[in-house]
Design a protein around this motif. Structure first.
Motif, PDB file in Angstrom:
ATOM      1  N   LYS A   1       0.814  -1.213   0.000  1.00  0.00           N
ATOM      2  CA  LYS A   1       0.000   0.000   0.000  1.00  0.00           C
ATOM      3  C   LYS A   1       0.850   1.266   0.000  1.00  0.00           C
ATOM      4  CE  LYS A   1      -4.060  -1.861   2.392  1.00  0.00           C
ATOM      5  NZ  LYS A   1      -4.915  -1.731   3.603  1.00  0.00           N
ATOM      6  N   SER A   2       2.154   1.111   0.139  1.00  0.00           N
ATOM      7  CA  SER A   2       3.028   2.275   0.242  1.00  0.00           C
ATOM      8  C   SER A   2       2.923   3.145  -0.992  1.00  0.00           C
ATOM      9  CB  SER A   2       4.489   1.828   0.424  1.00  0.00           C
ATOM     10  OG  SER A   2       5.354   2.935   0.347  1.00  0.00           O
ATOM     11  N   THR A   3       2.845   4.443  -0.767  1.00  0.00           N
ATOM     12  CA  THR A   3       2.801   5.379  -1.885  1.00  0.00           C
ATOM     13  C   THR A   3       4.183   5.802  -2.322  1.00  0.00           C
ATOM     14  OG1 THR A   3       2.665   7.249  -0.349  1.00  0.00           O
ATOM     15  CG2 THR A   3       0.593   6.318  -1.133  1.00  0.00           C
ATOM     16  N   THR A   4       5.215   5.329  -1.620  1.00  0.00           N
ATOM     17  CA  THR A   4       6.567   5.741  -1.946  1.00  0.00           C
ATOM     18  C   THR A   4       7.303   4.701  -2.759  1.00  0.00           C
ATOM     19  OG1 THR A   4       7.423   4.780   0.113  1.00  0.00           O
ATOM     20  CG2 THR A   4       6.724   7.080   0.161  1.00  0.00           C
ATOM     21  N   THR A   5       6.654   3.567  -3.047  1.00  0.00           N
ATOM     22  CA  THR A   5       7.303   2.526  -3.823  1.00  0.00           C
ATOM     23  C   THR A   5       6.896   2.613  -5.273  1.00  0.00           C
ATOM     24  OG1 THR A   5       5.516   1.033  -3.232  1.00  0.00           O
ATOM     25  CG2 THR A   5       7.510   0.911  -1.892  1.00  0.00           C
ATOM     26  N   THR A   6       7.669   1.973  -6.120  1.00  0.00           N
ATOM     27  CA  THR A   6       7.401   1.960  -7.547  1.00  0.00           C
ATOM     28  C   THR A   6       6.543   0.752  -7.876  1.00  0.00           C
ATOM     29  OG1 THR A   6       9.518   3.025  -7.982  1.00  0.00           O
ATOM     30  CG2 THR A   6       8.430   1.957  -9.837  1.00  0.00           C
ATOM     31  N   ALA A   7       5.323   0.977  -8.337  1.00  0.00           N
ATOM     32  CA  ALA A   7       4.386  -0.118  -8.581  1.00  0.00           C
ATOM     33  C   ALA A   7       4.884  -1.034  -9.679  1.00  0.00           C
ATOM     34  CB  ALA A   7       3.022   0.454  -8.956  1.00  0.00           C
ATOM     35  N   ARG A   8       4.789  -2.327  -9.441  1.00  0.00           N
ATOM     36  CA  ARG A   8       5.134  -3.325 -10.435  1.00  0.00           C
ATOM     37  C   ARG A   8       4.083  -4.410 -10.423  1.00  0.00           C
ATOM     38  NH1 ARG A   8      11.697  -4.173 -10.400  1.00  0.00           N
ATOM     39  NH2 ARG A   8      12.247  -1.970 -10.329  1.00  0.00           N
ATOM     40  N   ASN A   9       3.756  -4.921 -11.585  1.00  0.00           N
ATOM     41  CA  ASN A   9       2.728  -5.941 -11.687  1.00  0.00           C
ATOM     42  C   ASN A   9       3.261  -7.267 -11.182  1.00  0.00           C
ATOM     43  OD1 ASN A   9       0.653  -7.648 -12.376  1.00  0.00           O
ATOM     44  ND2 ASN A   9       0.372  -6.784 -14.422  1.00  0.00           N
ATOM     45  N   SER A  10       2.623  -7.821 -10.170  1.00  0.00           N
ATOM     46  CA  SER A  10       3.079  -9.079  -9.600  1.00  0.00           C
ATOM     47  C   SER A  10       2.664 -10.268 -10.442  1.00  0.00           C
ATOM     48  CB  SER A  10       2.511  -9.248  -8.186  1.00  0.00           C
ATOM     49  OG  SER A  10       1.096  -9.366  -8.254  1.00  0.00           O
ATOM     50  N   GLY A  11       1.813 -10.042 -11.462  1.00  0.00           N
ATOM     51  CA  GLY A  11       1.372 -11.141 -12.300  1.00  0.00           C
ATOM     52  C   GLY A  11       0.212 -11.910 -11.704  1.00  0.00           C
ATOM     53  N   LEU A  12      -0.317 -11.468 -10.567  1.00  0.00           N
ATOM     54  CA  LEU A  12      -1.412 -12.169  -9.906  1.00  0.00           C
ATOM     55  C   LEU A  12      -2.705 -11.377 -10.069  1.00  0.00           C
ATOM     56  CD1 LEU A  12       0.361 -13.072  -6.555  1.00  0.00           C
ATOM     57  CD2 LEU A  12       0.011 -14.579  -8.506  1.00  0.00           C
ATOM     58  N   ALA A  13      -3.803 -12.094 -10.282  1.00  0.00           N
ATOM     59  CA  ALA A  13      -5.100 -11.421 -10.363  1.00  0.00           C
ATOM     60  C   ALA A  13      -5.414 -10.747  -9.032  1.00  0.00           C
ATOM     61  CB  ALA A  13      -6.186 -12.427 -10.734  1.00  0.00           C
ATOM     62  N   ASP A  14      -5.082 -11.418  -7.950  1.00  0.00           N
ATOM     63  CA  ASP A  14      -5.247 -10.863  -6.609  1.00  0.00           C
ATOM     64  C   ASP A  14      -3.868 -10.793  -5.981  1.00  0.00           C
ATOM     65  OD1 ASP A  14      -5.793 -10.138  -4.058  1.00  0.00           O
ATOM     66  OD2 ASP A  14      -7.148 -11.798  -3.611  1.00  0.00           O
ATOM     67  N   SER A  15      -3.318  -9.583  -5.825  1.00  0.00           N
ATOM     68  CA  SER A  15      -1.960  -9.442  -5.309  1.00  0.00           C
ATOM     69  C   SER A  15      -1.953  -8.883  -3.894  1.00  0.00           C
ATOM     70  CB  SER A  15      -1.136  -8.528  -6.228  1.00  0.00           C
ATOM     71  OG  SER A  15      -1.783  -7.274  -6.366  1.00  0.00           O
ATOM     72  N   SER A  16      -3.037  -9.096  -3.150  1.00  0.00           N
ATOM     73  CA  SER A  16      -3.119  -8.592  -1.788  1.00  0.00           C
ATOM     74  C   SER A  16      -2.276  -9.443  -0.846  1.00  0.00           C
ATOM     75  CB  SER A  16      -4.571  -8.602  -1.306  1.00  0.00           C
ATOM     76  OG  SER A  16      -5.042  -9.946  -1.190  1.00  0.00           O
ATOM     77  N   VAL A  17      -1.994  -8.877   0.323  1.00  0.00           N
ATOM     78  CA  VAL A  17      -1.277  -9.618   1.353  1.00  0.00           C
ATOM     79  C   VAL A  17      -2.053 -10.874   1.741  1.00  0.00           C
ATOM     80  CG1 VAL A  17      -0.578  -9.562   3.773  1.00  0.00           C
ATOM     81  CG2 VAL A  17      -0.005  -7.646   2.283  1.00  0.00           C
ATOM     82  N   ARG A  18      -3.362 -10.747   1.904  1.00  0.00           N
ATOM     83  CA  ARG A  18      -4.175 -11.895   2.312  1.00  0.00           C
ATOM     84  C   ARG A  18      -4.063 -13.036   1.297  1.00  0.00           C
ATOM     85  NH1 ARG A  18      -8.304 -13.318   5.623  1.00  0.00           N
ATOM     86  NH2 ARG A  18      -8.227 -11.280   6.612  1.00  0.00           N
ATOM     87  N   HIS A  19      -4.145 -12.703   0.016  1.00  0.00           N
ATOM     88  CA  HIS A  19      -4.067 -13.758  -0.999  1.00  0.00           C
ATOM     89  C   HIS A  19      -2.697 -14.435  -0.956  1.00  0.00           C
ATOM     90  CE1 HIS A  19      -4.928 -15.919  -4.675  1.00  0.00           C
ATOM     91  NE2 HIS A  19      -3.797 -15.465  -5.206  1.00  0.00           N
ATOM     92  N   ALA A  20      -1.638 -13.644  -0.773  1.00  0.00           N
ATOM     93  CA  ALA A  20      -0.300 -14.227  -0.700  1.00  0.00           C
ATOM     94  C   ALA A  20      -0.189 -15.181   0.483  1.00  0.00           C
ATOM     95  CB  ALA A  20       0.742 -13.114  -0.597  1.00  0.00           C
ATOM     96  N   LEU A  21      -0.737 -14.788   1.637  1.00  0.00           N
ATOM     97  CA  LEU A  21      -0.659 -15.649   2.815  1.00  0.00           C
ATOM     98  C   LEU A  21      -1.587 -16.854   2.695  1.00  0.00           C
ATOM     99  CD1 LEU A  21      -0.297 -13.065   5.727  1.00  0.00           C
ATOM    100  CD2 LEU A  21       1.427 -14.620   4.816  1.00  0.00           C
TER     101      LEU A  21
END
Length: 426
Positions: free
Chosen positions: A214-234
């Motif tokens: 959610k950081s606004t200071t990072t450079t967004a990159r596509n993770s390749g996942l339809a759902d790239s949320s923390v919850r989905h990763a966990l």
């Protein structure tokens, strides 16, 4: 890599040193300090202002050959080189680099700092173009040393951090079935994961799980996942059955709540899983029971998010976790005149004059560093590293001067070699 032992291991300050003409024997070194005095254009009193104080303290100690912090200064009593205290300029790098406000670039002879990745890259380009040494006090991007020959740093880079993580995994017997959770929107985190993949080649069943921060200071990159949320990763981590979770992030405050809530809902924080947190955890998050991720953020108010029993591997200024008392003592000894010198250096005069003068509640005593630090209570982040960076540049100039005939310029390569030859305990 510098060869001196620092009492510190580690966050955003930059110092650029300007030698007076050609840096020959007996000249004064003039200093440009670039510190993060703002964040998204809002003034912040720490750590930038306190890091600036550490830089000025290093200048004073070097000039006076005060060995109360760095004992090796006694060896340089005969060195004629000093920092020019009448020629110090400060640049704010918290929001952006303000290069048009700097002294002429051709007069720069060294850069000390910075603390963050992007300014480190920008300043490394400048240093490499001018062929002057840059000594960072954080900026863990290990690729800078390979891309820019004039780059050095006083803290552990990404490779050293990841190598330590591998040694820790071996120490606790977790050498297989490892889930690596990381922010796919952080260039630094992605670089660390790339390094870690190579280091873990000898271990079985290692998988990576990216998520979008959610950081606004990072450079967004596509993770390749339809759902790239923390919850989905966990959720994907849970499906693997892996019991070792390594979480790599540069700024935990943006994702701490989501990680905590998902880990709690999925019962990944019940003691069956070992969590190892890499980076992004400040000293303020480490308490007596080692309960991590205790964050205070203006958006959420005072909230507590815990991953009980987690381990964190994170470089810190030594005095923040029980060491470095010499530096602390020297810092608290600085009086009101020292604070006035800091105010004179600070480009955000209206804000910092008011803030520092109001640090003492009753306004009946002169403001000192001790009264200011009592107010903000988070003064240490990166400050002692910056002290070491400035000290390394000064001592390095003495080393370079001692190796050449009198009146020989030590600018550039000679100064760089002098810096890299120093060996002192910071």
């Amino acid at each position: 890599m510098l060869v001196f032992r620092s009492s510190l291991l580690l966050l955003a300050v930059f110092c650029i040193l300007i030698l007076d003409g050609t840096a020959s024997i007996g000249v004064n070194l003039s200093l440009l300090v670039a510190v993060p005095l703002t964040n998204d254009n809002f003034p912040v009193p720490d750590p930038g202002w306190i890091q600036l104080a550490s830089a000025l303290l290093a200048v004073d100690h070097f000039n006076a050959r005060d060995s109360s912090v760095v004992a090796e200064l006694k060896q340089y009593e005969s060195c004629p080189i000093r920092f020019d205290t009448n020629n110090i300029t400060v640049m704010d790098t918290g929001t952006h680099l303000t290069l048009p406000k700097l002294a002429p670039l051709e007069s720069l002879d060294a850069i000390a700092g910075p603390f963050h990745e992007m300014p480190a890259l920008e300043l490394s380009v400048i240093a490499n173009t001018l062929e002057i040494p840059i000594v960072a006090h954080k900026a863990f991007d290990n690729s800078l040393a390979n891309r820019f020959p004039y780059f050095s740093q006083v803290s552990a880079d990404s490779s050293a951090e990841m190598a330590f993580l591998v040694r820790y995994l071996e120490h606790v017997g977790r050498t297989n079935y490892i889930a690596v959770l990381y922010s796919s929107t952080s260039a630094s985190a992605m670089q660390k994961v790339d390094i870690l993949r190579v280091l873990l080649l000898g271990m079985d069943h290692v998988r990576t799980f990216p998520y979008r921060s959610k950081s606004t200071t990072t450079t967004a990159r596509n993770s390749g996942l339809a759902d790239s949320s923390v919850r989905h990763a966990l959720e994907r981590v849970l499906e693997t059955g892996f019991r070792t979770i390594v979480w790599i992030s540069d700024d935990m405050k943006w994702d701490a709540m989501d990680v905590h809530e998902a880990a709690s809902d999925l019962e990944l924080d019940q003691g069956r899983h070992l969590w190892i947190v890499m980076g992004g955890v400040s000293e303020l998050s480490c308490y007596d029971q080692m309960q991590l991720l205790n964050h205070s953020h203006a958006t959420f108010g005072r909230r507590h998010y815990y991953l009980n029993g987690a381990a964190f591997l994170n470089p810190h200024d030594a005095f923040a976790i029980g060491g470095g008392q010499k530096f602390q003592t020297a810092f608290f000894q600085q009086n009101h005149s020292f604070v006035e010198r800091l105010e004179a250096l600070t480009p955000i005069q209206d804000y910092y004059n008011a803030w520092s003068h109001n640090a003492n509640d009753n306004n009946t005593q002169e403001v000192t560093l001790a009264t200011i630090l009592h107010q903000i209570q988070s003064w240490w982040v990166g400050s002692a590293y910056l002290y070491d960076a400035v000290m390394a540049i000064g001592i390095g100039a003495c080393e370079a001067a001692a190796a050449v005939p009198s009146n020989t310029s030590i600018k550039g390569e000679l100064h760089l070699q002098g810096i890299r030859s120093v060996n002192f305990t910071g």
